[in-house]
Scaffold this motif. Structure first.
Motif, PDB file in Angstrom:
ATOM      1  N   UNK A  88      40.050  24.422  63.118  1.00 23.77           N
ATOM      2  CA  UNK A  88      39.473  25.599  63.767  1.00 23.77           C
ATOM      3  C   UNK A  88      37.956  25.446  63.876  1.00 23.77           C
ATOM      4  N   UNK A  89      37.405  25.872  65.016  1.00 25.70           N
ATOM      5  CA  UNK A  89      35.957  25.792  65.222  1.00 25.70           C
ATOM      6  C   UNK A  89      35.225  26.597  64.160  1.00 25.70           C
ATOM      7  N   UNK A  90      35.768  27.752  63.804  1.00 22.30           N
ATOM      8  CA  UNK A  90      35.116  28.614  62.821  1.00 22.30           C
ATOM      9  C   UNK A  90      34.993  27.949  61.466  1.00 22.30           C
ATOM     10  N   UNK A  91      35.852  26.964  61.182  1.00 23.45           N
ATOM     11  CA  UNK A  91      35.819  26.282  59.885  1.00 23.45           C
ATOM     12  C   UNK A  91      34.949  25.032  59.890  1.00 23.45           C
ATOM     13  N   UNK A  92      34.300  24.749  61.020  1.00 23.95           N
ATOM     14  CA  UNK A  92      33.405  23.590  61.092  1.00 23.95           C
ATOM     15  C   UNK A  92      31.976  24.003  60.735  1.00 23.95           C
ATOM     16  N   UNK A  93      31.884  24.816  59.710  1.00 24.56           N
ATOM     17  CA  UNK A  93      30.587  25.374  59.333  1.00 24.56           C
ATOM     18  C   UNK A  93      29.985  24.694  58.110  1.00 24.56           C
ATOM     19  N   UNK A  94      30.530  23.565  57.721  1.00 27.71           N
ATOM     20  CA  UNK A  94      29.987  22.800  56.598  1.00 27.71           C
ATOM     21  C   UNK A  94      29.829  21.348  57.014  1.00 27.71           C
ATOM     22  N   UNK A  95      28.884  20.654  56.365  1.00 31.29           N
ATOM     23  CA  UNK A  95      28.608  19.264  56.723  1.00 31.29           C
ATOM     24  C   UNK A  95      29.505  18.273  55.994  1.00 31.29           C
ATOM     25  N   UNK A  96      30.246  18.752  54.986  1.00 29.38           N
ATOM     26  CA  UNK A  96      31.171  17.882  54.255  1.00 29.38           C
ATOM     27  C   UNK A  96      32.545  18.549  54.206  1.00 29.38           C
ATOM     28  N   UNK A  97      33.617  17.774  54.131  1.00 31.53           N
ATOM     29  CA  UNK A  97      34.951  18.372  54.016  1.00 31.53           C
ATOM     30  C   UNK A  97      35.077  19.134  52.695  1.00 31.53           C
ATOM     31  N   UNK A  98      35.696  20.282  52.754  1.00 36.09           N
ATOM     32  CA  UNK A  98      35.921  21.065  51.543  1.00 36.09           C
ATOM     33  C   UNK A  98      37.116  21.981  51.716  1.00 36.09           C
ATOM     34  N   UNK A  99      37.690  22.353  50.586  1.00 37.79           N
ATOM     35  CA  UNK A  99      38.729  23.371  50.562  1.00 37.79           C
ATOM     36  C   UNK A  99      38.115  24.641  49.997  1.00 37.79           C
ATOM     37  N   UNK A 100      38.285  25.737  50.707  1.00 40.03           N
ATOM     38  CA  UNK A 100      37.718  27.017  50.275  1.00 40.03           C
ATOM     39  C   UNK A 100      38.845  27.984  49.959  1.00 40.03           C
ATOM     40  N   UNK A 101      38.781  28.553  48.767  1.00 36.56           N
ATOM     41  CA  UNK A 101      39.728  29.576  48.341  1.00 36.56           C
ATOM     42  C   UNK A 101      38.967  30.900  48.201  1.00 36.56           C
ATOM     43  N   UNK A 102      39.511  31.958  48.782  1.00 30.54           N
ATOM     44  CA  UNK A 102      38.913  33.296  48.680  1.00 30.54           C
ATOM     45  C   UNK A 102      39.935  34.264  48.113  1.00 30.54           C
ATOM     46  N   UNK A 103      39.450  35.199  47.323  1.00 30.72           N
ATOM     47  CA  UNK A 103      40.339  36.237  46.788  1.00 30.72           C
ATOM     48  C   UNK A 103      39.558  37.515  46.552  1.00 30.72           C
ATOM     49  N   UNK A 104      40.233  38.627  46.760  1.00 34.97           N
ATOM     50  CA  UNK A 104      39.684  39.940  46.397  1.00 34.97           C
ATOM     51  C   UNK A 104      40.524  40.474  45.242  1.00 34.97           C
ATOM     52  N   UNK A 105      39.841  40.779  44.145  1.00 33.62           N
ATOM     53  CA  UNK A 105      40.497  41.166  42.906  1.00 33.62           C
ATOM     54  C   UNK A 105      40.087  42.583  42.542  1.00 33.62           C
ATOM     55  N   UNK A 106      41.052  43.398  42.137  1.00 38.36           N
ATOM     56  CA  UNK A 106      40.755  44.773  41.704  1.00 38.36           C
ATOM     57  C   UNK A 106      41.044  44.930  40.223  1.00 38.36           C
ATOM     58  N   UNK A 107      40.096  45.531  39.528  1.00 38.17           N
ATOM     59  CA  UNK A 107      40.253  45.879  38.121  1.00 38.17           C
ATOM     60  C   UNK A 107      40.244  47.407  38.018  1.00 38.17           C
ATOM     61  N   UNK A 108      40.437  47.932  36.852  1.00 36.08           N
ATOM     62  CA  UNK A 108      40.377  49.372  36.687  1.00 36.08           C
ATOM     63  C   UNK A 108      38.953  49.896  36.745  1.00 36.08           C
ATOM     64  N   UNK A 109      38.818  51.218  36.768  1.00 35.49           N
ATOM     65  CA  UNK A 109      37.498  51.843  36.737  1.00 35.49           C
ATOM     66  C   UNK A 109      36.873  51.645  35.359  1.00 35.49           C
TER      67      UNK A 109
END
Length: 306
Positions: free
Chosen positions: A122-143
């Motif tokens: 994907x063109x949007x993923x060509x935003x780095x100069x080296x190959x990489x794997x990116x993991x993203x997560x949104x985590x919820x804890x209590x108040x």
């Protein structure tokens, strides 16, 4: 002296390189950056106690030949995948002074994995100069109760910390911010109006709050109520025009008043077709305009009328 400077620079370069690793872990708790409304004008990363703590975590796994990175760290990170990486994360929370705080079990609210680099699909993923794997997560804890905290995430030798403040919203320096942010999330107009009304108690002439009410009123309140809020804005503007000694400012306010009066005069027409039209205030000019809801076509621009 020059030799001393060169030696110092060399030490700094080595120190930076030694502390660097190619792969990275970044933790950010979702928060508001606020300046307190008091004499201290303190900058606060605020999370409010009536909402859960939510954090965004990103792991980038890649290698840069010029950066020293232990092979065990590299191999360990490369062994991770989208299914396994979150289970490897170790979470901890400490309060001010370093006292450990019990943290509710993390609940995953969203996650994604993608391959990035110059040759990414994907063109949007060509935003780095080296190959990489990116993991993203949104985590919820209590108040959390009010206080100052540091949240930490660790995985396979990588660590990231985020410092923040949990506020109740009752703090004098944060109360107005709390009401503004809470009102922004409220769908019910009566509750929204009540929150904004509290913001007006200290200063009934606050145009920013009056306009916030009008903007929502145009969508949800009856014509008569919207007209009454516009009348309050007109009264404040007239008072400001009559009390200023700056002639240029007085002229500007008078021009604004003329456009406001034209807007008020157009309200019955707008309300008759509110299902088809929208009336919104331009963020740059501060003046209102009417648009077709279907295609966004500008029907009337009060900033251009004389």
């Amino acid at each position: 002296m020059r030799n001393h400077i060169r030696t110092l620079l060399a030490v700094l370069v080595v120190a930076c390189a030694a502390s660097a690793t190619a792969s990275s872990l970044t933790l950010v708790a979702r928060h508001e950056v606020l300046v307190t409304d008091d004499a201290q004008k303190k900058l606060v990363r605020a999370v409010f106690a009536d909402e859960p703590l939510v954090a965004d975590l990103q792991l980038n796994v890649f290698t840069v030949e010029q950066l020293p990175e232990p092979r065990a760290l590299t191999d360990g990170l490369r062994a991770l995948n989208d299914e396994s990486w979150l289970g490897e994360v170790q979470w901890s929370l400490v309060s001010k002074g370093g006292r450990p705080v019990a943290l509710a079990a993390p609940v995953v609210r969203g996650r994604a994995a993608r391959e990035r680099g110059p040759d990414a699909e994907r063109i949007a993923d060509r935003d780095t100069s080296v190959p990489m794997t990116t993991y993203d997560a949104r985590i919820e804890f209590g108040a959390l109760p009010a206080g100052e905290y540091a949240l930490t995430a660790e995985i396979r030798g990588l660590r990231s910390d985020f410092h923040f403040t949990v506020a109740t919203g009752e703090e004098p320096g944060l109360r107005d911010h709390y009401l503004r942010l809470k009102a922004r999330k409220i769908g019910d107009f009566a509750e929204f109006r009540s929150l904004q009304a509290e913001r007006l108690q200290a200063n009934p002439d606050r145009l920013d709050v009056l306009y916030a009410i009008i903007d929502r009123s145009l969508l949800q309140a009856p014509l008569e109520e919207t007209q009454s809020w516009f009348q309050r804005v007109l009264a404040v503007a007239e008072k400001n025009r009559n009390t200023t000694s700056d002639q240029a400012l007085a002229t500007k306010i008078e021009n604004d008043l003329q456009r406001l009066r034209q807007t008020v005069a157009a309200l019955p027409q707008y309300y008759a077709r509110r299902g088809e039209w929208s009336m919104t205030r331009d963020a740059e000019t501060g003046h209102y305009g009417i648009r077709d809801r279907r295609n966004g076509t500008l029907i009337r621009d009060f900033s251009r009328e004389r």
